[in-house]
Design an enzyme around this catalytic site. Structure first.
Site, mmCIF file in Angstrom:
data_model
loop_
_atom_site.group_PDB
_atom_site.id
_atom_site.type_symbol
_atom_site.label_atom_id
_atom_site.label_comp_id
_atom_site.label_asym_id
_atom_site.label_seq_id
_atom_site.Cartn_x
_atom_site.Cartn_y
_atom_site.Cartn_z
ATOM 1 N N GLY A 2 0.835 -1.192 0.000
ATOM 2 C CA GLY A 2 0.000 0.000 0.000
ATOM 3 C C GLY A 2 0.872 1.245 0.000
ATOM 4 N N CYS A 3 0.286 2.367 -0.394
ATOM 5 C CA CYS A 3 1.067 3.606 -0.457
ATOM 6 C C CYS A 3 1.493 4.079 0.929
ATOM 7 C CB CYS A 3 0.281 4.689 -1.191
ATOM 8 S SG CYS A 3 -1.391 4.976 -0.574
#
Length: 307
Positions: free
Chosen positions: A114-115
């Site tokens: 995920g970012c």
């Protein structure tokens, strides 16, 4: 030539990946028109014919897509959060630990980070591994992303001019990124995660505050910085910048695949602020998928990346 089917190529991340791969002579993108994208047989055929499949789908749809692949040849990169702590999937953050790039290269199933976890793990995982942060230390992480990370609906809302400048969310502390933060940092407790969205299109700031006296041996700011520099020595994407700055810009790495880390703080007070900046669509999403594809296909790991 390596064939790649992007399942979900019409979404924000899918379009980013498609643009990155579109001009390359070593990649052939498998495309389905609008009608065939909705045809179950055509989609199943594309999923099984391609050398690589990149999933840019909601979690349930990503799991369904994986189940449709009935051969042992097609290799998968999942950009959703469906498989980030799933058994049998390699975590697709090449720089996160020694040997992880080799694990990605040999994997049949890779899950994109995920970012937000990319920034958090880049800061925390090496320090846990070095023994500077205890695995059972309660941590918190504050992070702000550009609105492009929210998908088409959020993009439309912010670009209509009706959205606020800054919006905290996930206030009930159940964000889907938390399990991968704890798992891949090797933490005994889930961190308190306080995300927000800002009225800027792309870019991200991730911050982890620390009391130095709560750490074993009360390490200095320099000790933390040195450990991070050693962890990412030689990386063309992940770098450690000086922490003696007055401010950090959320858009510092927007439009690139760079990830910049800093150890800021006050030595006299014994307090530190670990800060990461990255592009939520670059190293935080599409750029990471392209990097993982390059590694898995035996290509230049940084081909198509924006350094």
């Amino acid at each position: 030539m390596t064939s790649v089917f992007i399942d979900g190529a019409a979404g924000t991340t899918g379009l980013e990946i498609r643009d990155r791969l579109g001009g390359r002579s070593d990649i052939a993108i498998v495309l389905l028109d609008d009608a065939r994208r909705k045809d179950a047989d055509a989609r199943r055929e594309a999923l099984n014919d391609a050398d690589f499949v990149i999933l840019c789908l909601p979690d349930d749809a990503a799991r369904e897509a994986v189940a449709l692949i009935d051969n042992s040849r097609t290799r998968v990169i999942d950009a959703s959060s469906a498989h980030r702590v799933a058994p049998g999937w390699v975590y697709g953050f090449a720089e996160i630990a020694p040997g992880n790039q080799a694990a990605i290269a040999n994997a049949a199933r890779v899950t994109n980070p995920g970012c937000y976890p990319t920034g958090f793990l880049a800061l925390v995982a090496p320090l846990v591994r070095a023994g500077l942060i205890p695995a059972d230390l309660p941590l918190s992480v504050n992070a702000t992303s550009g609105y492009s990370g929210g998908g088409k609906a959020m993009i439309a809302e912010f670009e209509s001019g009706g959205a606020s400048a800054f919006r905290p969310y996930a206030l009930q502390l159940g964000h889907k990124h938390v399990p991968e933060m704890a798992t891949h940092a090797g933490l005994a407790h889930a961190p308190i995660f306080a995300p927000a969205v800002s009225n800027t299109y792309r870019g991200m700031v991730v911050e982890v505050p620390l009391h130095l006296h709560a750490l074993p041996g009360s390490p200095s700011l320099r000790d933390l910085e040195d450990a991070l520099r050693a962890a990412y020595d030689g990386s063309p994407l992940v770098s450690v910048a000086a922490g003696d700055v007055g401010a950090v810009d959320i858009a510092e790495n927007a439009g690139t695949d760079r990830l910049t880390l800093r150890v800021c703080g006050n030595a006299a007070a014994g307090q530190a602020r670990l800060i990461a900046t990255l592009d939520n669509l670059g190293k935080g999403a599409g750029g990471a998928a392209v990097q993982n594809l390059n590694i898995m296909a035996g290509l230049d790991p940084h081909a198509g990346l924006i350094l």
